[in-house]
Design a protein around this motif. Sequence first.
Motif, PDB file in Angstrom:
ATOM      1  N   GLN A 137       0.568  -1.598  -0.021  1.00 11.72           N
ATOM      2  CA  GLN A 137       0.301  -0.088   0.112  1.00 11.72           C
ATOM      3  C   GLN A 137       0.794   1.451   0.117  1.00 11.72           C
ATOM      4  OE1 GLN A 137      -3.257  -0.996   0.064  1.00 11.72           O
ATOM      5  NE2 GLN A 137      -2.641  -3.082   0.435  1.00 11.72           N
ATOM      6  N   TRP A 138       0.490   2.475  -0.817  1.00 15.79           N
ATOM      7  CA  TRP A 138       1.580   2.925  -1.538  1.00 15.79           C
ATOM      8  C   TRP A 138       1.269   4.222  -0.568  1.00 15.79           C
ATOM      9  CZ3 TRP A 138       6.971   3.722  -3.128  1.00 15.79           C
ATOM     10  CH2 TRP A 138       7.428   1.982  -3.426  1.00 15.79           C
ATOM     11  N   ALA A 139       1.815   5.220  -0.545  1.00 14.08           N
ATOM     12  CA  ALA A 139       1.801   6.878  -0.808  1.00 14.08           C
ATOM     13  C   ALA A 139       2.279   7.373  -1.059  1.00 14.08           C
ATOM     14  CB  ALA A 139       2.458   7.144   1.124  1.00 14.08           C
ATOM     15  N   LEU A 140       1.982   8.133  -2.240  1.00 17.31           N
ATOM     16  CA  LEU A 140       3.031   9.181  -3.138  1.00 17.31           C
ATOM     17  C   LEU A 140       3.311  10.648  -2.408  1.00 17.31           C
ATOM     18  CD1 LEU A 140       3.870   9.961  -5.753  1.00 17.31           C
ATOM     19  CD2 LEU A 140       1.557  10.163  -6.520  1.00 17.31           C
ATOM     20  N   ILE A 141       4.667  11.264  -2.556  1.00 19.41           N
ATOM     21  CA  ILE A 141       4.148  12.792  -1.573  1.00 19.41           C
ATOM     22  C   ILE A 141       4.970  13.267  -2.092  1.00 19.41           C
ATOM     23  CG2 ILE A 141       5.438  13.644   0.663  1.00 19.41           C
ATOM     24  CD1 ILE A 141       4.155  10.881   1.938  1.00 19.41           C
ATOM     25  N   GLY A 142       4.680  14.822  -2.519  1.00 20.23           N
ATOM     26  CA  GLY A 142       4.839  16.027  -2.976  1.00 20.23           C
ATOM     27  C   GLY A 142       4.252  17.043  -3.289  1.00 20.23           C
ATOM     28  N   LEU A 143       4.996  18.333  -3.706  1.00 27.19           N
ATOM     29  CA  LEU A 143       4.338  19.531  -3.423  1.00 27.19           C
ATOM     30  C   LEU A 143       3.414  19.832  -4.693  1.00 27.19           C
ATOM     31  CD1 LEU A 143       7.472  21.462  -2.453  1.00 27.19           C
ATOM     32  CD2 LEU A 143       5.395  21.185  -0.865  1.00 27.19           C
ATOM     33  N   ASN A 144       2.341  20.807  -4.579  1.00 26.49           N
ATOM     34  CA  ASN A 144       1.986  20.758  -5.426  1.00 26.49           C
ATOM     35  C   ASN A 144       2.471  21.595  -6.652  1.00 26.49           C
ATOM     36  OD1 ASN A 144      -0.551  20.486  -3.980  1.00 26.49           O
ATOM     37  ND2 ASN A 144      -0.584  22.465  -3.981  1.00 26.49           N
ATOM     38  N   ILE A 152      -4.020   0.011  -2.403  1.00 25.62           N
ATOM     39  CA  ILE A 152      -4.782   1.474  -2.395  1.00 25.62           C
ATOM     40  C   ILE A 152      -2.760   2.375  -2.748  1.00 25.62           C
ATOM     41  CG2 ILE A 152      -4.233   3.699  -0.961  1.00 25.62           C
ATOM     42  CD1 ILE A 152      -6.373   2.092   0.791  1.00 25.62           C
ATOM     43  N   ILE A 153      -2.985   3.143  -3.651  1.00 26.93           N
ATOM     44  CA  ILE A 153      -2.409   4.563  -3.731  1.00 26.93           C
ATOM     45  C   ILE A 153      -2.531   5.778  -3.395  1.00 26.93           C
ATOM     46  CG2 ILE A 153      -0.344   6.019  -4.955  1.00 26.93           C
ATOM     47  CD1 ILE A 153      -0.477   3.729  -7.187  1.00 26.93           C
ATOM     48  N   TYR A 154      -1.944   6.725  -1.936  1.00 25.26           N
ATOM     49  CA  TYR A 154      -2.692   7.009  -1.224  1.00 25.26           C
ATOM     50  C   TYR A 154      -2.171   8.508  -1.346  1.00 25.26           C
ATOM     51  CZ  TYR A 154      -4.820  10.137   2.502  1.00 25.26           C
ATOM     52  OH  TYR A 154      -5.701  11.395   3.262  1.00 25.26           O
ATOM     53  N   HIS A 157      -1.504   0.944   8.092  1.00 22.99           N
ATOM     54  CA  HIS A 157      -1.821   0.327   7.409  1.00 22.99           C
ATOM     55  C   HIS A 157      -0.892   0.025   5.783  1.00 22.99           C
ATOM     56  CE1 HIS A 157      -5.554   2.357   7.188  1.00 22.99           C
ATOM     57  NE2 HIS A 157      -4.458   2.796   6.067  1.00 22.99           N
ATOM     58  N   MET A 158      -0.037   1.679   5.526  1.00 24.05           N
ATOM     59  CA  MET A 158       0.270   1.709   4.588  1.00 24.05           C
ATOM     60  C   MET A 158       1.993   1.530   4.137  1.00 24.05           C
ATOM     61  SD  MET A 158      -2.015   3.481   3.217  1.00 24.05           S
ATOM     62  CE  MET A 158      -0.942   4.303   1.469  1.00 24.05           C
ATOM     63  N   THR A 159       2.890   0.361   4.021  1.00 25.05           N
ATOM     64  CA  THR A 159       3.553   0.431   3.585  1.00 25.05           C
ATOM     65  C   THR A 159       4.864   0.683   2.849  1.00 25.05           C
ATOM     66  OG1 THR A 159       2.773  -1.123   1.814  1.00 25.05           O
ATOM     67  CG2 THR A 159       2.322  -2.448   3.674  1.00 25.05           C
ATOM     68  N   HIS A 160       4.509   1.455   2.190  1.00 29.76           N
ATOM     69  CA  HIS A 160       5.241   2.327   1.411  1.00 29.76           C
ATOM     70  C   HIS A 160       5.544   3.504   0.594  1.00 29.76           C
ATOM     71  CE1 HIS A 160       6.539  -1.971   0.655  1.00 29.76           C
ATOM     72  NE2 HIS A 160       7.232  -2.172   0.679  1.00 29.76           N
ATOM     73  N   ALA A 161       6.631   4.341   0.166  1.00 29.83           N
ATOM     74  CA  ALA A 161       6.223   5.377   0.064  1.00 29.83           C
ATOM     75  C   ALA A 161       6.985   6.000  -0.824  1.00 29.83           C
ATOM     76  CB  ALA A 161       6.122   6.832   1.090  1.00 29.83           C
ATOM     77  N   VAL A 162       6.688   6.956  -1.976  1.00 38.63           N
ATOM     78  CA  VAL A 162       7.320   7.395  -2.892  1.00 38.63           C
ATOM     79  C   VAL A 162       7.619   9.135  -3.065  1.00 38.63           C
ATOM     80  CG1 VAL A 162       5.367   7.576  -4.717  1.00 38.63           C
ATOM     81  CG2 VAL A 162       7.808   7.270  -5.612  1.00 38.63           C
ATOM     82  N   LEU A 163       8.008   9.960  -2.961  1.00 38.07           N
ATOM     83  CA  LEU A 163       8.389  11.224  -2.600  1.00 38.07           C
ATOM     84  C   LEU A 163       8.760  12.177  -4.303  1.00 38.07           C
ATOM     85  CD1 LEU A 163      10.891  11.332   0.220  1.00 38.07           C
ATOM     86  CD2 LEU A 163       8.559  11.123   0.165  1.00 38.07           C
ATOM     87  N   LEU A 164       8.083  12.260  -4.787  1.00 40.66           N
ATOM     88  CA  LEU A 164       8.158  13.050  -6.251  1.00 40.66           C
ATOM     89  C   LEU A 164       8.949  14.390  -5.849  1.00 40.66           C
ATOM     90  CD1 LEU A 164       7.763  12.326  -9.253  1.00 40.66           C
ATOM     91  CD2 LEU A 164       5.524  13.053  -8.492  1.00 40.66           C
ATOM     92  N   LYS A 165       9.832  15.303  -6.563  1.00 36.67           N
ATOM     93  CA  LYS A 165      10.087  16.834  -6.543  1.00 36.67           C
ATOM     94  C   LYS A 165      10.692  17.071  -8.360  1.00 36.67           C
ATOM     95  CE  LYS A 165      12.908  20.038  -5.190  1.00 36.67           C
ATOM     96  NZ  LYS A 165      14.317  19.332  -3.665  1.00 36.67           N
ATOM     97  N   GLU A 166       9.624  18.274  -9.052  1.00 44.35           N
ATOM     98  CA  GLU A 166       9.742  18.511 -10.085  1.00 44.35           C
ATOM     99  C   GLU A 166       9.693  18.040 -11.224  1.00 44.35           C
ATOM    100  OE1 GLU A 166      13.402  20.883  -9.496  1.00 44.35           O
ATOM    101  OE2 GLU A 166      12.512  22.499  -8.422  1.00 44.35           O
ATOM    102  N   GLY A 167       8.782  16.591 -10.763  1.00 47.42           N
ATOM    103  CA  GLY A 167       8.457  15.592 -11.939  1.00 47.42           C
ATOM    104  C   GLY A 167       9.512  14.562 -11.696  1.00 47.42           C
TER     105      GLY A 167
END
Length: 265
Positions: free
Chosen positions: A32-39, A197-199, A210-220
């Motif tokens: 279950q992944w969280a996707l995190i990054g600025l607008n 889930i991708i949150y 319950h979220m197991t993984h995360a990915v950090l996105l910055k400027e594409g």
Amino acid sequence: METIARFQNVAVTLQGRPILKNIQFEMKRGQQWALIGLNGSGKTTLLNILAAYQFPSNGTVEVLGETFGKTYIPDLRKKIGFVSNALERFSDYYRNDSIERVILSGKHSSFGIYEEITKEDEAEAIQLLKQFRIAQYAGKKFHELSEGEKRRVLIARSLMSHPDILILDEPCSGLDILAREQFLQSLEVVIARGCHIIYVTHHIEEVMPHMTHAVLLKEGEIIAQGEKKEVLTAKRLSETFNTPVSVTWHAERPYVTVNGPVQLP
């Protein structure tokens, strides 16, 4: 372990401007992944590709064993649920419908019911009302609910089509703290049904146990991905958010504190 989604060398360019750059990402069954990054970091574009509503300019995308360009996209979309506070702009389509009818409309991913609904479908909708703890509002019209209750109805609606993936795009935006916590806890129902889930958020405290993984996105670009405690560190989040932060964990949830004043634009 079975792959649920895979991006290989994925890039998106719009009007000569790079939106996503060299995205390498793989989600496996049970994660279950969280996707995190600025607008503006490219989150929405990445989601649109994952949901099969946008194609990359370059690279290969595989979702649920199907490769873009080699599969019938409308059938693939039926296996992917999408919940966003932006969906409420369509609420005029069902504002006077009962919440049961709103949930049932998810069977065929329509706004309104235009195809046959079976007794089994009706029973499942009632079960979803109970699972999301909104059975006491049965018979109420959608517009009579609070914002948090509406979001839970929309999740229940998305599950009527039995998706394998559920994308949640900043679903807690605009909710007060109680409604947010009720919504977040309700996601356990989604996972228990075998859905992945991708949150998407930029509020770290929404990354539930319950979220197991995360990915950090910055400027594409992806700057970190993997198991959440290895990714959600002060160093990596400070880079992601362009401001120094510290991270503390409580009850398996991360919380961020900004360290001093931020630089004004």
